[in-house]
Write a protein that holds these residues in place. Structure first.
Motif, PDB file in Angstrom:
ATOM      1  N   LEU A   1       0.832  -1.212   0.000  1.00  0.00           N
ATOM      2  CA  LEU A   1       0.000   0.000   0.000  1.00  0.00           C
ATOM      3  C   LEU A   1       0.862   1.256   0.000  1.00  0.00           C
ATOM      4  O   LEU A   1       0.502   2.262  -0.631  1.00  0.00           O
ATOM      5  CB  LEU A   1      -0.932  -0.007   1.207  1.00  0.00           C
ATOM      6  CG  LEU A   1      -2.007  -1.108   1.237  1.00  0.00           C
ATOM      7  CD1 LEU A   1      -2.791  -1.059   2.545  1.00  0.00           C
ATOM      8  CD2 LEU A   1      -2.957  -0.970   0.050  1.00  0.00           C
ATOM      9  N   LYS A   2       2.007   1.176   0.683  1.00  0.00           N
ATOM     10  CA  LYS A   2       2.909   2.330   0.693  1.00  0.00           C
ATOM     11  C   LYS A   2       3.534   2.560  -0.673  1.00  0.00           C
ATOM     12  O   LYS A   2       3.623   3.692  -1.155  1.00  0.00           O
ATOM     13  CB  LYS A   2       4.015   2.126   1.738  1.00  0.00           C
ATOM     14  CG  LYS A   2       3.570   2.380   3.163  1.00  0.00           C
ATOM     15  CD  LYS A   2       4.760   2.237   4.104  1.00  0.00           C
ATOM     16  CE  LYS A   2       4.385   2.590   5.531  1.00  0.00           C
ATOM     17  NZ  LYS A   2       5.548   2.473   6.443  1.00  0.00           N
ATOM     18  N   ARG A   3       3.982   1.463  -1.307  1.00  0.00           N
ATOM     19  CA  ARG A   3       4.617   1.598  -2.623  1.00  0.00           C
ATOM     20  C   ARG A   3       3.662   2.206  -3.648  1.00  0.00           C
ATOM     21  O   ARG A   3       4.076   2.963  -4.517  1.00  0.00           O
ATOM     22  CB  ARG A   3       5.104   0.234  -3.123  1.00  0.00           C
ATOM     23  CG  ARG A   3       6.347  -0.277  -2.435  1.00  0.00           C
ATOM     24  CD  ARG A   3       6.998  -1.394  -3.230  1.00  0.00           C
ATOM     25  NE  ARG A   3       6.078  -2.491  -3.496  1.00  0.00           N
ATOM     26  CZ  ARG A   3       5.885  -3.517  -2.676  1.00  0.00           C
ATOM     27  NH1 ARG A   3       6.556  -3.572  -1.529  1.00  0.00           N
ATOM     28  NH2 ARG A   3       5.035  -4.481  -2.979  1.00  0.00           N
ATOM     29  N   GLY A   4       2.400   1.838  -3.558  1.00  0.00           N
ATOM     30  CA  GLY A   4       1.417   2.376  -4.489  1.00  0.00           C
ATOM     31  C   GLY A   4       0.820   3.693  -4.045  1.00  0.00           C
ATOM     32  O   GLY A   4      -0.107   4.208  -4.690  1.00  0.00           O
ATOM     33  N   HIS A   5       1.324   4.225  -2.899  1.00  0.00           N
ATOM     34  CA  HIS A   5       0.832   5.495  -2.338  1.00  0.00           C
ATOM     35  C   HIS A   5      -0.649   5.429  -1.977  1.00  0.00           C
ATOM     36  O   HIS A   5      -1.312   6.474  -1.880  1.00  0.00           O
ATOM     37  CB  HIS A   5       1.079   6.652  -3.316  1.00  0.00           C
ATOM     38  CG  HIS A   5       2.517   6.815  -3.720  1.00  0.00           C
ATOM     39  ND1 HIS A   5       3.523   7.089  -2.820  1.00  0.00           N
ATOM     40  CD2 HIS A   5       3.129   6.694  -4.937  1.00  0.00           C
ATOM     41  CE1 HIS A   5       4.691   7.149  -3.451  1.00  0.00           C
ATOM     42  NE2 HIS A   5       4.482   6.908  -4.738  1.00  0.00           N
ATOM     43  N   TYR A   6      -1.144   4.230  -1.751  1.00  0.00           N
ATOM     44  CA  TYR A   6      -2.542   4.113  -1.323  1.00  0.00           C
ATOM     45  C   TYR A   6      -2.695   4.553   0.134  1.00  0.00           C
ATOM     46  O   TYR A   6      -3.797   4.905   0.564  1.00  0.00           O
ATOM     47  CB  TYR A   6      -3.019   2.672  -1.482  1.00  0.00           C
ATOM     48  CG  TYR A   6      -3.007   2.189  -2.915  1.00  0.00           C
ATOM     49  CD1 TYR A   6      -3.947   2.653  -3.843  1.00  0.00           C
ATOM     50  CD2 TYR A   6      -2.052   1.279  -3.356  1.00  0.00           C
ATOM     51  CE1 TYR A   6      -3.933   2.213  -5.152  1.00  0.00           C
ATOM     52  CE2 TYR A   6      -2.027   0.839  -4.674  1.00  0.00           C
ATOM     53  CZ  TYR A   6      -2.968   1.311  -5.564  1.00  0.00           C
ATOM     54  OH  TYR A   6      -2.956   0.879  -6.870  1.00  0.00           O
ATOM     55  N   ASP A   7      -1.581   4.512   0.888  1.00  0.00           N
ATOM     56  CA  ASP A   7      -1.665   4.932   2.283  1.00  0.00           C
ATOM     57  C   ASP A   7      -1.978   6.411   2.415  1.00  0.00           C
ATOM     58  O   ASP A   7      -2.435   6.860   3.465  1.00  0.00           O
ATOM     59  CB  ASP A   7      -0.357   4.596   3.009  1.00  0.00           C
ATOM     60  CG  ASP A   7       0.852   5.265   2.375  1.00  0.00           C
ATOM     61  OD1 ASP A   7       0.856   5.423   1.129  1.00  0.00           O
ATOM     62  OD2 ASP A   7       1.789   5.622   3.109  1.00  0.00           O
ATOM     63  N   ARG A   8      -1.742   7.178   1.342  1.00  0.00           N
ATOM     64  CA  ARG A   8      -2.086   8.601   1.396  1.00  0.00           C
ATOM     65  C   ARG A   8      -3.601   8.784   1.446  1.00  0.00           C
ATOM     66  O   ARG A   8      -4.096   9.687   2.130  1.00  0.00           O
ATOM     67  CB  ARG A   8      -1.514   9.320   0.174  1.00  0.00           C
ATOM     68  CG  ARG A   8       0.008   9.290   0.104  1.00  0.00           C
ATOM     69  CD  ARG A   8       0.513   9.970  -1.156  1.00  0.00           C
ATOM     70  NE  ARG A   8       1.964   9.893  -1.279  1.00  0.00           N
ATOM     71  CZ  ARG A   8       2.644  10.324  -2.324  1.00  0.00           C
ATOM     72  NH1 ARG A   8       1.995  10.874  -3.359  1.00  0.00           N
ATOM     73  NH2 ARG A   8       3.968  10.218  -2.366  1.00  0.00           N
ATOM     74  N   ASP A   9      -4.317   7.959   0.691  1.00  0.00           N
ATOM     75  CA  ASP A   9      -5.781   8.041   0.719  1.00  0.00           C
ATOM     76  C   ASP A   9      -6.345   7.433   1.995  1.00  0.00           C
ATOM     77  O   ASP A   9      -7.313   7.943   2.566  1.00  0.00           O
ATOM     78  CB  ASP A   9      -6.376   7.319  -0.502  1.00  0.00           C
ATOM     79  CG  ASP A   9      -6.095   8.053  -1.791  1.00  0.00           C
ATOM     80  OD1 ASP A   9      -6.182   9.295  -1.791  1.00  0.00           O
ATOM     81  OD2 ASP A   9      -5.778   7.394  -2.796  1.00  0.00           O
ATOM     82  N   ILE A  10      -5.754   6.325   2.415  1.00  0.00           N
ATOM     83  CA  ILE A  10      -6.260   5.663   3.622  1.00  0.00           C
ATOM     84  C   ILE A  10      -5.862   6.442   4.866  1.00  0.00           C
ATOM     85  O   ILE A  10      -6.649   6.577   5.812  1.00  0.00           O
ATOM     86  CB  ILE A  10      -5.737   4.217   3.690  1.00  0.00           C
ATOM     87  CG1 ILE A  10      -6.241   3.420   2.484  1.00  0.00           C
ATOM     88  CG2 ILE A  10      -6.167   3.543   4.984  1.00  0.00           C
ATOM     89  CD1 ILE A  10      -5.635   2.036   2.365  1.00  0.00           C
ATOM     90  N   GLY A  11      -4.643   7.007   4.845  1.00  0.00           N
ATOM     91  CA  GLY A  11      -4.131   7.721   6.006  1.00  0.00           C
ATOM     92  C   GLY A  11      -3.106   6.876   6.732  1.00  0.00           C
ATOM     93  O   GLY A  11      -3.419   5.766   7.158  1.00  0.00           O
ATOM     94  N   GLU A  12      -1.878   7.380   6.858  1.00  0.00           N
ATOM     95  CA  GLU A  12      -0.832   6.596   7.507  1.00  0.00           C
ATOM     96  C   GLU A  12      -1.187   6.297   8.960  1.00  0.00           C
ATOM     97  O   GLU A  12      -0.794   5.269   9.518  1.00  0.00           O
ATOM     98  CB  GLU A  12       0.506   7.357   7.433  1.00  0.00           C
ATOM     99  CG  GLU A  12       1.692   6.584   7.970  1.00  0.00           C
ATOM    100  CD  GLU A  12       1.861   5.221   7.308  1.00  0.00           C
ATOM    101  OE1 GLU A  12       2.165   4.252   8.039  1.00  0.00           O
ATOM    102  OE2 GLU A  12       1.671   5.118   6.078  1.00  0.00           O
ATOM    103  N   GLY A  13      -1.948   7.170   9.565  1.00  0.00           N
ATOM    104  CA  GLY A  13      -2.354   6.947  10.941  1.00  0.00           C
ATOM    105  C   GLY A  13      -3.467   5.935  11.098  1.00  0.00           C
ATOM    106  O   GLY A  13      -3.931   5.678  12.215  1.00  0.00           O
ATOM    107  N   ALA A  14      -3.903   5.369   9.974  1.00  0.00           N
ATOM    108  CA  ALA A  14      -5.009   4.408  10.027  1.00  0.00           C
ATOM    109  C   ALA A  14      -4.532   2.981  10.234  1.00  0.00           C
ATOM    110  O   ALA A  14      -5.353   2.063  10.288  1.00  0.00           O
ATOM    111  CB  ALA A  14      -5.827   4.486   8.735  1.00  0.00           C
ATOM    112  N   PHE A  15      -3.216   2.781  10.356  1.00  0.00           N
ATOM    113  CA  PHE A  15      -2.667   1.432  10.494  1.00  0.00           C
ATOM    114  C   PHE A  15      -2.129   1.253  11.921  1.00  0.00           C
ATOM    115  O   PHE A  15      -1.299   2.041  12.377  1.00  0.00           O
ATOM    116  CB  PHE A  15      -1.559   1.194   9.472  1.00  0.00           C
ATOM    117  CG  PHE A  15      -2.024   1.300   8.054  1.00  0.00           C
ATOM    118  CD1 PHE A  15      -2.554   0.207   7.393  1.00  0.00           C
ATOM    119  CD2 PHE A  15      -1.957   2.512   7.372  1.00  0.00           C
ATOM    120  CE1 PHE A  15      -2.988   0.305   6.085  1.00  0.00           C
ATOM    121  CE2 PHE A  15      -2.395   2.623   6.073  1.00  0.00           C
ATOM    122  CZ  PHE A  15      -2.922   1.515   5.422  1.00  0.00           C
TER     123      PHE A  15
END
Length: 851
Positions: free
Chosen positions: A535-549
């Motif tokens: 998810l990080k490599r695809g920058h999907y964590d930006r939409d989900i939110g890094e604080g969401a993990f």
């Protein structure tokens, strides 16, 4: 001893176990090899007959391939050679292309064997050993059962002595059996039945005697007796013929394009079947021998055995369960046992080859009937039938498909298994869960039969979120807030979410954006590191939110509690999180803990109604306290509590009854409030009885206010639950901000408009008072509370009473800084009929001893 370099160990794997060879292991392996040679003799002849090859080729397939497979495979006990499944597959694949047993047929079989070995070796070198996992256990059972029926069908002509051409389809064989029923040869049938009966009885009652050899001997003797009695021309009993007493002759596969074209397809099927059989047998024996099996090395060993075997008159071989099991049980210690078995087999062949001239075809048919019956795994077929409807369909279609076309049957079974697997993985299990109740637990348990949070849905996803499952997961997540619009946030317990691809990541990112628009979020607990990194490599964590993990052993519910809507939390009864039982709501305000002090009189009616309504709006338990002077009065105290408790239960409010015994009721009520950590105490006030002080507040009410550290709401006999307006008195001090915060909480849960009255004076100018009122009103309006402001001058008590009377306020909120009631509080409480909330400052000083 230093381990071998990996390339050398791969090329010469037998060097791994060679240091284990001792005089003792040699002795054990020699005995096991001799046992294996005796076992393979009747089996080799039978399997060659199944494959449509001359009988000796079944023995050739158990010689050189067994040696190569033992030296280059990874299993210490697997014995390679001809098997039933491979034999029937060879016959089914090539019997319609050439006459079984003919030179052309043998040439095609050798070419097929070479290709099988080549494919097996290539798969092993490419480390594709996991391919065999795509042939499910159910497919193998269905295929084997179908192959067993084909074996039996192929021997019908030899068992009954009727004329059916080789290669006749299964259904036509059944038809011909009934059509030629009157032509059955009784001599041939008698030999077949005698062989069959002998094999069954020997296997059941004389387990120490090889049943195949016993059956062959009895069948051969009976056939010889019939021939001597009636003559072979009369009996029609044919024999296998003498076997050549020689070593396996060198052979050359046909490498012409036509031969390769005709054998390419069957070679692929037999490759997968042979590898599945070999690896499965090797692993099953390794479980007992505690040996680690390398599937890729086993592929290489099997590939080399077939490649080399094709040049030594051997047809396609694989691991044999019977001989491998016997090899292990006979005490084999190293793969040398398979080498010795091949050597002994050559010796046995040289000795007994001429005796094959006395072995009748009918006896071989009887033996093959026994082999076919043993191949049908009735136990697992019954188990599958009772366990899984979908697996039963796979089994049935594979079996039926095999009867009509062996290649199509196994491919159909594999394809159907994969389709069912994809269908199952496209709908990963998504079940609601709640935090485990055990102290210090970090895991979640099923929500079945348990209360869930009305705002945060926690679900466990078990399985991959990939392109096949993305739509299903998206629909399931969207259904959550469709069923309950309050559940704007979702926490995924992701310990069992094992894989995410691009399609799955897109769905999760889209769902996270959608939930943020709703005012919630999408969160993950214990997502595995590879998926998180993806998810990080695809920058999907930006939409989900890094604080969401949230990683493992994180108090995720404690973190997410502060994202919840406090308006829902204050009235929530679920309270499944530890934080829900704390003193603070998600917005930072103190969670209300309400207590009602009652004397059971008619003047307790108004405070009871107000306390019950507030408890229902805040969603909290209402503590109800009654104070009496002695233990003898406890029943009177219970009677006082009964009326309030009944009203609370009618309104759906839980209560906690408290009885305090002491000579000073005010002191006992204040002590009960302190013990229960009460935040808001509701008390009543009786009507005046002539005395001026009594007219204003009353001794008991005054003492309770003075002693209690919590806030006190005084409800006179004329007070009602507020619906029109709340008046908040402010002097512009920092403490007045705390007064306004508590009033804001009450205004929000009761949806009552507010007027802020700031009183100028004592150093506060009119303009500053107005600014103070505007600031507090702005905060109120941001929280969704309708608010207006007023500024007054002069005596605070008189100004508050005048504003409350003019506005028709039914609740007045006043700050109270001292232990002793101020003149302002005395005046407001004494001159207003509505309820008055005294917000006590936390630093009011010590309690006077005389109170």
């Amino acid at each position: 001893m230093k381990p071998l370099p990996r390339p050398l160990a791969k090329l010469l794997p037998f060097l791994r176990w060679w240091p284990m060879v001792t005089r003792k292991t040699l002795h054990d392996d020699l005995l096991a090899g001799l046992t294996g040679a005796l076992i393979v003799l009747p089996q080799g002849v039978a399997f060659a007959t199944i494959a449509g090859m001359p009988p000796q080729y079944g023995l050739y397939a158990a010689m050189v391939p067994a040696v190569i497979g033992a030296l280059f495979g990874s299993s210490w006990h697997l014995v390679s050679g001809p098997t039933t499944a491979i034999s029937i597959a060879v016959f089914a694949a090539l019997s319609h292309q050439a006459e079984p047993g003919s030179a052309q047929y043998i040439s095609l079989v050798l070419t097929l064997t070479f290709l099988v070995g080549l494919f097996q070796l290539a798969l092993g070198l490419a480390r594709l050993g996991a391919l065999v996992n795509f042939i499910s256990h159910t497919v193998v059972i269905g295929f084997t059962a179908g192959a067993a029926i084909l074996i039996a069908a192929s021997q019908v002509r030899n068992f009954f002595g009727i004329a059916i051409p080789r290669g006749t389809p299964f259904y036509e064989i059944v038809h011909q059996l009934f059509a030629q029923f009157t032509d059955i040869n009784p001599w041939v049938l008698s030999v077949g039945l005698a062989t069959l009966a002998t094999g069954i009885l020997t296997k059941r009652y004389l387990k120490q005697i090889p049943y195949m050899i016993a059956a062959m001997i009895v069948g051969s003797l009976l056939a010889e007796a019939f021939n001597l009695w009636q003559g072979q021309a009369a009996t029609g009993i044919r024999t296998v013929g003498a076997l050549p007493a020689q070593l396996p002759p060198l052979s050359m596969p046909d490498f012409s394009m036509e031969a390769l074209r005709r054998t390419l397809g069957p070679a692929l099927v037999i490759t997968l079947l042979a590898l599945t059989e070999a690896v499965s047998i090797a692993r099953s024996i390794a479980v007992r021998s505690e040996q680690r099996i390398d599937g890729n090395q086993e592929f290489i060993g099997q590939g080399l055995s077939n490649l080399v075997g094709a040049f030594f008159s051997a047809y396609a071989s694989s691991g044999s369960f019977n001989r491998s099991g016997v090899n292990y049980e006979a005490g084999a210690r190293t793969p040398l046992a398979s080498v010795f078995a091949s050597v002994f087999l050559v010796v046995v062949l040289l000795l007994v080859a001429p005796l094959a001239a006395f072995l009748p075809d009918a006896a071989m048919a009887g033996i093959l009937f026994l082999v076919a019956w043993g191949l049908i795994d009735f136990h697992h077929i019954k188990h599958i039938w009772h366990t899984s409807r979908s697996e039963t369909v796979v089994l049935a279609l594979t079996l039926v498909g095999t009867l009509f076309n062996l290649e199509a049957g196994i491919f159909l079974g594999v394809l159907l298994s994969l389709v069912l697997f994809l269908n199952r993985t496209s709908k990963p299990e998504i079940i609601p869960v709640v935090p485990a109740s055990e102290e210090g637990a970090y895991h979640f348990v099923s929500a079945r039969g348990r209360v869930e949070c009305p705002q945060l849905r926690i679900v466990r996803i078990s399985g991959p979120v990939y392109f096949g499952a993305a739509s299903y997961v998206q629909a399931a997540l969207q259904q959550i807030d469709e069923d309950n619009p309050l559940q704007k946030s979702v926490l995924i317990a992701a310990a069992s979410l094992n894989y995410i691809d691009i399609a799955g990541a897109e769905v999760l990112a889209q769902e996270a954006r959608r939930r943020r628009r709703l005012g919630g979020g999408l969160y993950f607990y214990r997502l595995n590191e590879p998926s998180h990194a993806f998810l990080k490599r695809g920058h999907y964590d930006r939409d989900i939110g890094e604080g969401a993990f949230f990683p493992v052993m994180t108090k995720v519910t404690g973190a997410l509690y502060w994202t919840l809507d406090p308006n829902v939390c204050c009235a929530c009864k679920a309270r499944i999180f530890k934080e829900c039982h704390g003193k603070v709501l998600p917005d930072g305000f103190r969670r209300q803990r309400l207590m009602l002090a009652t004397d059971g009189s008619q003047f307790s009616r108004a405070p009871t109604d107000i306390a019950v309504t507030l408890a229902r709006r805040f969603g909290v338990t209402l503590d109800v306290v009654a104070a009496v002077e002695s233990e003898a009065d406890r029943d009177r105290a219970r009677a006082r509590l009964a009326s309030a408790t009944r009203d609370a239960h009618i309104a759906g409010v839980d209560t906690e009854e408290i009885i305090r015994i002491g000579r000073q009721p005010a002191k006992e009520v204040a002590a009960a409030a302190a013990t229960a950590d009460t935040n808001l105490l509701v008390i009543g006030r009786r009507p005046p009885r002539g005395d001026f002080k009594e007219k204003l507040v009353g001794d008991i009410a005054r003492n309770i206010v003075t002693r209690a550290d919590c806030h006190v709401l005084i409800a006179g006999w004329q007070a009602t639950m507020w619906r029109q307006r709340i008046l908040i008195a402010s002097d512009g001090s920092p403490f007045s901000d705390s007064v306004a915060e508590l009033a804001l909480q009450i205004a929000k849960v009761t949806t009552t408009p507010v007027t802020i009255l700031t009183i100028a004076g004592n150093g506060l100018s009119h303009d500053d008072a107005a600014e103070d009122a505007r600031h507090k009103a702005g905060t109120m309006q941001l929280e969704g509370v309708a608010c207006e402001i007023r500024v007054a001058d002069g005596n605070p008590g008189a100004a508050i009473v005048a504003a409350a009377t003019e506005l028709g306020a039914d609740l007045v909120v006043v700050g109270h800084r001292r232990r002793k009631l101020s003149a302002t509080v005395e005046h407001v409480v004494g001159h207003l009929a509505c309820a008055v909330l005294l917000v006590n400052a936390p630093d009011r000083g010590p309690l006077a001893e005389d109170l």
